[in-house]
Design a protein around this motif. Structure first.
Motif, PDB file in Angstrom:
ATOM      1  N   GLU A  91       0.837  -1.191   0.000  1.00  0.00           N
ATOM      2  CA  GLU A  91       0.000   0.000   0.000  1.00  0.00           C
ATOM      3  C   GLU A  91       0.878   1.250   0.000  1.00  0.00           C
ATOM      4  O   GLU A  91       1.858   1.321   0.744  1.00  0.00           O
ATOM      5  N   THR A  92       0.505   2.205  -0.822  1.00  0.00           N
ATOM      6  CA  THR A  92       1.181   3.490  -0.867  1.00  0.00           C
ATOM      7  C   THR A  92       0.153   4.580  -0.609  1.00  0.00           C
ATOM      8  O   THR A  92      -0.866   4.640  -1.305  1.00  0.00           O
ATOM      9  N   THR A 109      -4.667   9.778  -1.400  1.00  0.00           N
ATOM     10  CA  THR A 109      -4.835   8.676  -2.351  1.00  0.00           C
ATOM     11  C   THR A 109      -4.139   7.443  -1.801  1.00  0.00           C
ATOM     12  O   THR A 109      -2.942   7.489  -1.477  1.00  0.00           O
ATOM     13  N   ARG A 110      -4.882   6.364  -1.670  1.00  0.00           N
ATOM     14  CA  ARG A 110      -4.323   5.091  -1.210  1.00  0.00           C
ATOM     15  C   ARG A 110      -4.315   4.116  -2.374  1.00  0.00           C
ATOM     16  O   ARG A 110      -5.356   3.840  -2.980  1.00  0.00           O
ATOM     17  N   ARG A 111      -3.155   3.593  -2.697  1.00  0.00           N
ATOM     18  CA  ARG A 111      -3.009   2.675  -3.823  1.00  0.00           C
ATOM     19  C   ARG A 111      -2.556   1.314  -3.299  1.00  0.00           C
ATOM     20  O   ARG A 111      -1.609   1.220  -2.520  1.00  0.00           O
ATOM     21  N   PHE A 112      -3.256   0.269  -3.716  1.00  0.00           N
ATOM     22  CA  PHE A 112      -2.902  -1.094  -3.328  1.00  0.00           C
ATOM     23  C   PHE A 112      -2.403  -1.849  -4.554  1.00  0.00           C
ATOM     24  O   PHE A 112      -3.110  -1.954  -5.564  1.00  0.00           O
ATOM     25  N   GLU A 113      -1.182  -2.359  -4.450  1.00  0.00           N
ATOM     26  CA  GLU A 113      -0.556  -3.089  -5.546  1.00  0.00           C
ATOM     27  C   GLU A 113      -0.367  -4.549  -5.149  1.00  0.00           C
ATOM     28  O   GLU A 113       0.393  -4.853  -4.225  1.00  0.00           O
ATOM     29  N   GLU A 123      -5.405  -6.214 -10.992  1.00  0.00           N
ATOM     30  CA  GLU A 123      -5.006  -4.826 -11.180  1.00  0.00           C
ATOM     31  C   GLU A 123      -4.843  -4.100  -9.843  1.00  0.00           C
ATOM     32  O   GLU A 123      -5.525  -4.403  -8.870  1.00  0.00           O
ATOM     33  N   ALA A 124      -3.935  -3.152  -9.849  1.00  0.00           N
ATOM     34  CA  ALA A 124      -3.770  -2.289  -8.679  1.00  0.00           C
ATOM     35  C   ALA A 124      -5.032  -1.441  -8.503  1.00  0.00           C
ATOM     36  O   ALA A 124      -5.724  -1.136  -9.480  1.00  0.00           O
ATOM     37  N   ARG A 125      -5.348  -1.081  -7.249  1.00  0.00           N
ATOM     38  CA  ARG A 125      -6.549  -0.309  -6.963  1.00  0.00           C
ATOM     39  C   ARG A 125      -6.167   0.971  -6.245  1.00  0.00           C
ATOM     40  O   ARG A 125      -5.250   0.993  -5.433  1.00  0.00           O
ATOM     41  N   SER A 126      -6.899   2.035  -6.531  1.00  0.00           N
ATOM     42  CA  SER A 126      -6.669   3.315  -5.872  1.00  0.00           C
ATOM     43  C   SER A 126      -7.963   3.823  -5.262  1.00  0.00           C
ATOM     44  O   SER A 126      -9.046   3.609  -5.822  1.00  0.00           O
ATOM     45  N   THR A 128      -9.489   7.408  -3.218  1.00  0.00           N
ATOM     46  CA  THR A 128      -9.238   8.787  -2.799  1.00  0.00           C
ATOM     47  C   THR A 128     -10.239   9.189  -1.719  1.00  0.00           C
ATOM     48  O   THR A 128     -11.434   8.909  -1.835  1.00  0.00           O
TER      49      THR A 128
END
Length: 279
Positions: A91-92, A109-113, A123-126, A128
């Motif tokens: 997570e970023t 914004t939280r992005r999960f890879e 797919e990665a998910r974002s 906001t």
């Protein structure tokens, strides 16, 4: 206490048990539990290494804990994994939510890879949302001095139900992030040592069902050689892999070639002492 008002009676330390040993925090083999007034756990951590822990929570009073989730930290996590959800990823969160000044709001914004076997397949998910820092407070509870961050999160899209929106409390000292409702029930802190992740789950469950035959059964089981051998086996195999290899390689033990063998070493405490079945 200011935090009582801000977090909806977050800490009610009257009648607390022995003073918790905060020197155990983030030390391998140590755990911390937040307890309610009936000594039932609300949330807890168990550290496999200084950089990796497992966390569990009870969403309602007296509820059995959720399945253990591995992470490097709670606020915000950088790596997360859960065997039962086959969750493994990075997570970023941007910007740095720890740096949002008190009284200010940031759009986050939280992005999960996905990593491991899901990398390239999912797919990665974002997501906001907005985050407002309400207060950063140092308070005493159960004889321990705790630094806590109170904040609120809200979805950009009101229809989004993906996260637990609203006011939350991150207890930085214990590295536990809980909801406002959970914070309102906290009355005490327990610290101690567990032999493995499964042993920690057994300790947590024993506190949940402290008035049931389950607690007596678990106390008997934990004192026995068969249980202790199982704890040692889990500690030396699956726990050792996660503590030494997972953060470096991104591969949890259940994605290893010998996952079936490792599953045999997993200490599953859920069926050891069903309520009312103690012998």
């Amino acid at each position: 206490m200011r935090i009582l008002v801000l977090a909806s009676s977050m800490f009610a330390a009257d009648g607390a048990s022995a003073e918790p040993d905060l020197t155990l925090m983030r030390k391998p083999g140590s755990y911390v539990l937040l307890l309610d007034a009936d000594k039932r756990p609300i949330a807890g951590n168990y550290w496999l290494s200084e950089g990796l822990k497992v966390t569990t929570r009870s969403r309602s009073p007296g509820a059995y804990p959720e399945s253990l989730r591995y992470s490097d930290q709670d606020f915000p996590p950088g790596r997360v994994a859960n065997m039962y959800l086959f969750l493994n990823g990075k997570e970023t969160v941007t910007p740095d939510i720890r740096a949002v000044p008190v009284g200010e709001t940031a759009t986050v914004t939280r992005r999960f890879e996905p990593l491991g076997q899901l990398a390239g397949k999912v797919e990665a998910r974002s997501l906001t949302y907005t985050l407002t820092t309400v207060a950063v407070i140092s308070e005493a509870m159960a004889g321990a001095k705790l630094l806590s961050r109170i904040y609120e999160i809200a979805p950009v899209d009101p229809a989004n139900k993906e996260m637990d929106w609203g006011r939350r409390v991150y207890i930085e000292t214990l590295d536990l992030d809980i909801s406002r409702e959970q914070a309102a029930r906290v009355a005490d802190i327990e610290t101690g040592k567990a032999g493995s992740t499964g042993d920690f789950e057994g300790i947590y469950a024993s506190r949940v069902l402290a008035d049931d035959d389950y607690a007596a059964c678990m106390a008997e089981k934990r004192a026995g050689k068969e249980y202790q051998d199982a704890v040692r086996r889990e500690h030396e195999t699956n726990d050792a892999w996660m503590a030494k290899e997972y953060l470096a390689t991104g591969v949890p033990w259940w994605e290893q070639d010998d996952a079936a063998v490792r599953m045999e070493a997993l200490l599953d405490v859920t069926g050891l002492c069903l309520p009312g079945a103690a012998k």
